[in-house]
Structures are given as C-alpha cells and as structure tokens.
Write a protein that holds these residues in place. Structure first.
Motif, mmCIF file in Angstrom:
data_model
loop_
_atom_site.group_PDB
_atom_site.id
_atom_site.type_symbol
_atom_site.label_atom_id
_atom_site.label_comp_id
_atom_site.label_asym_id
_atom_site.label_seq_id
_atom_site.Cartn_x
_atom_site.Cartn_y
_atom_site.Cartn_z
ATOM 1 N N ALA A 132 0.828 -1.208 0.000
ATOM 2 C CA ALA A 132 0.000 0.000 0.000
ATOM 3 C C ALA A 132 0.861 1.257 0.000
ATOM 4 C CB ALA A 132 -0.934 -0.010 1.211
ATOM 5 N N LEU A 133 1.957 1.232 0.737
ATOM 6 C CA LEU A 133 2.864 2.381 0.775
ATOM 7 C C LEU A 133 3.543 2.566 -0.575
ATOM 8 C CD1 LEU A 133 3.986 4.510 2.790
ATOM 9 C CD2 LEU A 133 5.920 2.980 3.126
ATOM 10 N N GLN A 134 3.983 1.473 -1.187
ATOM 11 C CA GLN A 134 4.649 1.554 -2.485
ATOM 12 C C GLN A 134 3.691 2.019 -3.579
ATOM 13 O OE1 GLN A 134 6.071 -2.489 -2.562
ATOM 14 N NE2 GLN A 134 8.069 -1.955 -1.690
ATOM 15 N N GLN A 135 2.403 1.709 -3.435
ATOM 16 C CA GLN A 135 1.403 2.140 -4.412
ATOM 17 C C GLN A 135 0.956 3.584 -4.196
ATOM 18 O OE1 GLN A 135 -1.793 -0.708 -4.000
ATOM 19 N NE2 GLN A 135 -0.932 -2.071 -5.553
ATOM 20 N N GLY A 136 1.313 4.148 -3.038
ATOM 21 C CA GLY A 136 0.885 5.507 -2.735
ATOM 22 C C GLY A 136 -0.468 5.592 -2.076
ATOM 23 N N SER A 137 -1.007 4.448 -1.627
ATOM 24 C CA SER A 137 -2.313 4.450 -0.964
ATOM 25 C C SER A 137 -2.229 4.962 0.469
ATOM 26 C CB SER A 137 -2.911 3.035 -0.960
ATOM 27 O OG SER A 137 -3.071 2.555 -2.272
ATOM 28 N N VAL A 138 -1.042 4.872 1.083
ATOM 29 C CA VAL A 138 -0.810 5.388 2.429
ATOM 30 C C VAL A 138 0.517 6.129 2.452
ATOM 31 C CG1 VAL A 138 -2.165 3.569 3.573
ATOM 32 C CG2 VAL A 138 0.303 3.253 3.235
ATOM 33 N N ASP A 139 0.718 6.908 3.519
ATOM 34 C CA ASP A 139 1.936 7.704 3.643
ATOM 35 C C ASP A 139 2.936 7.103 4.622
ATOM 36 O OD1 ASP A 139 0.915 10.033 2.045
ATOM 37 O OD2 ASP A 139 -0.567 10.037 3.658
ATOM 38 N N ALA A 140 2.481 6.225 5.518
ATOM 39 C CA ALA A 140 3.356 5.659 6.548
ATOM 40 C C ALA A 140 2.745 4.362 7.059
ATOM 41 C CB ALA A 140 3.549 6.650 7.698
ATOM 42 N N ILE A 141 3.551 3.628 7.806
ATOM 43 C CA ILE A 141 3.128 2.379 8.452
ATOM 44 C C ILE A 141 3.472 2.498 9.926
ATOM 45 C CG2 ILE A 141 3.403 -0.142 8.513
ATOM 46 C CD1 ILE A 141 4.566 0.081 5.634
ATOM 47 N N SER A 142 2.606 2.016 10.800
ATOM 48 C CA SER A 142 2.938 1.985 12.220
ATOM 49 C C SER A 142 2.718 0.584 12.756
ATOM 50 C CB SER A 142 2.094 2.987 13.014
ATOM 51 O OG SER A 142 2.526 3.034 14.365
ATOM 52 N N GLY A 143 3.726 0.079 13.454
ATOM 53 C CA GLY A 143 3.656 -1.263 14.025
ATOM 54 C C GLY A 143 4.830 -1.471 14.957
ATOM 55 N N ASP A 144 4.954 -2.678 15.474
ATOM 56 C CA ASP A 144 6.074 -2.979 16.364
ATOM 57 C C ASP A 144 7.388 -2.864 15.603
ATOM 58 O OD1 ASP A 144 4.333 -3.406 18.432
ATOM 59 O OD2 ASP A 144 4.301 -5.585 18.224
ATOM 60 N N GLU A 145 8.398 -2.373 16.298
ATOM 61 C CA GLU A 145 9.668 -2.096 15.638
ATOM 62 C C GLU A 145 10.261 -3.303 14.912
ATOM 63 O OE1 GLU A 145 13.977 0.041 16.460
ATOM 64 O OE2 GLU A 145 12.529 -0.144 18.082
ATOM 65 N N PRO A 146 10.250 -4.518 15.483
ATOM 66 C CA PRO A 146 10.799 -5.652 14.725
ATOM 67 C C PRO A 146 10.063 -5.889 13.408
ATOM 68 C CG PRO A 146 10.510 -6.230 17.026
ATOM 69 C CD PRO A 146 9.817 -4.925 16.833
ATOM 70 N N ILE A 147 8.747 -5.692 13.412
ATOM 71 C CA ILE A 147 7.964 -5.862 12.186
ATOM 72 C C ILE A 147 8.362 -4.800 11.165
ATOM 73 C CG2 ILE A 147 5.637 -5.722 11.223
ATOM 74 C CD1 ILE A 147 4.647 -6.938 13.894
ATOM 75 N N LEU A 148 8.494 -3.556 11.618
ATOM 76 C CA LEU A 148 8.884 -2.471 10.711
ATOM 77 C C LEU A 148 10.287 -2.694 10.156
ATOM 78 C CD1 LEU A 148 7.504 0.696 12.533
ATOM 79 C CD2 LEU A 148 6.392 -0.720 10.790
ATOM 80 N N ARG A 149 11.191 -3.182 10.994
ATOM 81 C CA ARG A 149 12.559 -3.431 10.507
ATOM 82 C C ARG A 149 12.554 -4.495 9.415
ATOM 83 N NH1 ARG A 149 16.811 -1.032 12.841
ATOM 84 N NH2 ARG A 149 16.487 0.046 14.833
ATOM 85 N N GLY A 150 11.666 -5.451 9.528
ATOM 86 C CA GLY A 150 11.532 -6.445 8.471
ATOM 87 C C GLY A 150 11.060 -5.828 7.170
ATOM 88 N N LEU A 151 10.164 -4.837 7.248
ATOM 89 C CA LEU A 151 9.694 -4.147 6.042
ATOM 90 C C LEU A 151 10.793 -3.272 5.453
ATOM 91 C CD1 LEU A 151 6.085 -3.114 7.160
ATOM 92 C CD2 LEU A 151 6.800 -5.154 5.892
ATOM 93 N N VAL A 152 11.557 -2.596 6.314
ATOM 94 C CA VAL A 152 12.674 -1.768 5.845
ATOM 95 C C VAL A 152 13.719 -2.622 5.137
ATOM 96 C CG1 VAL A 152 14.612 -0.329 6.606
ATOM 97 C CG2 VAL A 152 12.322 0.055 7.545
ATOM 98 N N ALA A 153 13.917 -3.856 5.630
ATOM 99 C CA ALA A 153 14.877 -4.756 4.983
ATOM 100 C C ALA A 153 14.438 -5.129 3.576
ATOM 101 C CB ALA A 153 15.053 -6.026 5.827
ATOM 102 N N GLN A 154 13.131 -5.026 3.314
ATOM 103 C CA GLN A 154 12.608 -5.343 1.986
ATOM 104 C C GLN A 154 12.517 -4.116 1.088
ATOM 105 O OE1 GLN A 154 9.102 -8.210 2.295
ATOM 106 N NE2 GLN A 154 9.416 -7.717 4.458
ATOM 107 N N ASP A 155 12.562 -2.925 1.659
ATOM 108 C CA ASP A 155 12.475 -1.696 0.867
ATOM 109 C C ASP A 155 13.362 -0.645 1.526
ATOM 110 O OD1 ASP A 155 11.864 0.690 -0.396
ATOM 111 O OD2 ASP A 155 9.733 0.235 -0.605
ATOM 112 N N HIS A 156 14.536 -0.426 0.965
ATOM 113 C CA HIS A 156 15.520 0.461 1.576
ATOM 114 C C HIS A 156 15.195 1.941 1.394
ATOM 115 C CE1 HIS A 156 17.971 -2.917 2.663
ATOM 116 N NE2 HIS A 156 18.054 -3.324 1.411
#
Length: 322
Positions: free
Chosen positions: A232-256
C-alpha cells in the motif's frame, strides 16, 4: 521524386502531430490510481490498546515440571496433542524475522517458528512433529476458539480484551511500536501524521496508539498482513506504516527507501496464545519457555533471526501468579 517523398513525409508528421494535440473526448480523461488491496478498509474506531484494562496483561500460571517427551500425563491436553501425532500451531508467513516463508527453500522460518518447534521438541522429543498453519492476525482468536490449532505463536500480544477469549503464556519478547515512512517524506514523529494516511494490520492493537496521538492521522487503513502495508505504501495508498519495531525493521529490509522514525508511540509483549481454560497446557508451555530462557535456546534463536535488531536484550522475565 526526392522532393515528392519529402513532402509526403512532412505531411505524415503533421498528421501525427495533429492527432497528438487533439483534446481527449469528454468523459475519457484517465486518472492514475492504485486499486485498494483486497481486504483493506479504514479503521474508524480505536481497538483496545495493550496494557489497558483492569487485568495484568503479563500475568500467567507458573510452570509445572516438564514431563519426559512423549510421556505426557494421562488425560491432559498435552497427551491429546501427542496422541494426535503433531502439534498444530498458527503462525505468520509475512513477517520477516519472526515468521516468513523463505523464497529460496519454501520453508517457514523465523523467531516465532523456532520457538514453536521448541514446544514440539518438549512434547514429542522431535521439533519437526509440528503442523505450521499460516494465519492472519484477525484469525488468531477464532482459530483457538474453534480448536483448529493447539497454539498461536505469531507476534501475539496479550490484552485484557483478548484474555476474555483466550489464555496466554509468559511474555517471550517485548517490542516498541514506532513509525516507518519513506525517506525524505518529511515524517519524523507521530505529530507529522496529522494529515497523513497510516497503515496497520487488521486484528492487531497497532491502531490504538494512533488514535491516542494529540492529532490522529487523517486515515488509518487496516489491511490483512504487514506485507500488504508495504504494498500500500509503495502504491501511494498510504503515507506511513505503524507497528512494532521488529515488524517495521523487516519491512525496511525489503524496501531500503523506508526508514523508522520518531520515538515509541506504544509498547507490548508477545506471548503464546492458547485455548481458554487450558491451564495444564499453559503451565507446560511456560515450562518450555523457562527452559529456553535458561539453557541458551532463546539467545540462540535471537542470534539466528533477530540479530539485525541489535544486541540481544535477553529474554524478558516471566510474571507468574498461581
């Protein structure tokens, strides 16, 4: 002849240019927009946050001595699982580092997966006597209630509201909730979300701290999985994601192009979810978790799966009552 050919070419180019300059017919103007992901929907009311309510969210039953693998007490929930030949566990396949399907091997891997295997090890003497069922966050409680799984090991936080329907083990991991946003997006903390659209996974408590911000986001979008938030973030449907830090770090590892920003806006602890009223099984699982804390197993699987999060904080201490 050459002059005639050049004139013909000029006429063709003029015709093409004329076609390009023609206005679009009324009603046919196209607007680029990404389709909404299946299952995505706005969350308009805050769920119950972790740590709120009248109960002690981390309190759990003290462990009993672990029986010998394969020799569970007659009539116990553990004996029924052994008789069934496998431990059925609801897990994630979309949360990098905790529960995800490795594309190279096709196997489910992660911290939660290995923790579930430790429970199977102490039940059967074999960590592979396990059936891993991929479930969404919203399916966790219904599957336990309907006895379609024996346990849930899926970044599952205990809340007072959830405790009315299921039981929980001791906390095996603590996490802070933060924000992930594209670099250069101008989002640095929760205050910058006031006019933004923020994604969370449905069935989690992640939306609650967003509604508690002094100025909540313009929209909180709930999707089926955390990977859907990334899409959704990559498509521009949202501006940010909020969740537990380990989960977010996993997403950051997939999109630098993403980064984690700001201070924590919430916190919680992961525990194993069990069917309501299964006291014997709760005590058994707590015995496994205690064993993993003491014999180095917790540290081993942290090093294997979560070392990207930094130095190990060590396993959180259990809080036993009764």
């Amino acid at each position: 002849m050459r002059r005639h050919a050049l004139l013909a070419l000029a006429a063709a180019l003029t015709l093409v240019a004329g076609c390009g300059d023609a206005p679009d017919p009324p009603g046919l103007t196209a607007a680029a927009s990404a389709p909404r992901l299946p299952g995505a929907e706005p969350i308009t009311t805050a769920p119950t946050a972790e740590g709120t309510g009248t109960c002690d969210t981390e309190a759990t039953l003290a462990p009993a001595a672990l029986p010998r693998p394969g020799a569970m007490p007659a009539g116990s929930a553990m004996a029924a699982i052994v008789a069934n030949g496998r431990l059925r566990v609801g897990v994630d396949q979309n949360t990098y580092m905790f529960g995800f399907r490795n594309p190279a091997t096709g196997r489910l891997e992660g911290f939660d997966i290995d923790l579930a295997r430790e429970i199977a090890r102490d039940l059967f003497g074999d960590p592979d006597r396990i059936e891993l069922r991929s479930v969404t966050a919203a399916e966790r409680i219904p599957l336990l209630r309907e006895a379609k799984v024996d346990l849930i090991v899926r970044t599952f936080s205990a809340t007072c509201e959830r405790r009315r329907e299921v039981d929980f083990s001791s906390v095996y991991y603590r996490a802070a909730q933060r924000i992930a946003a594209p670099r250069e997006a101008g989002i640095t903390d929760g205050a910058d979300l006031a006019d933004k659209r923020v994604c969370v996974a449905k069935g989690t408590t992640a939306a609650a701290p967003l509604f508690d911000l002094p100025t909540p986001p313009r929209e909180v979008l709930g999707v089926t999985t955390w990977t859907d938030c990334l899409v959704a973030l990559q498509q521009g449907s949202v501006d940010a994601i909020s969740g537990d830090e380990p989960i977010l770090r996993g997403l950051v590892a997939q999109d630098h192009h993403l980064e984690i920003v700001g201070d924590a806006i919430g916190a919680g602890g992961y525990a194993v979810g069990l069917p309501k009223g299964s006291d014997e099984l709760v005590r058994f699982v707590n015995g496994v978790l205690d064993r993993a804390r003491v014999d180095g197993t917790w540290q081993r699987i942290y090093t294997q799966h979560l070392s990207a999060l930094g130095a190990s904080p060590g396993p959180p201490p259990a809080k036993y009552v009764g």
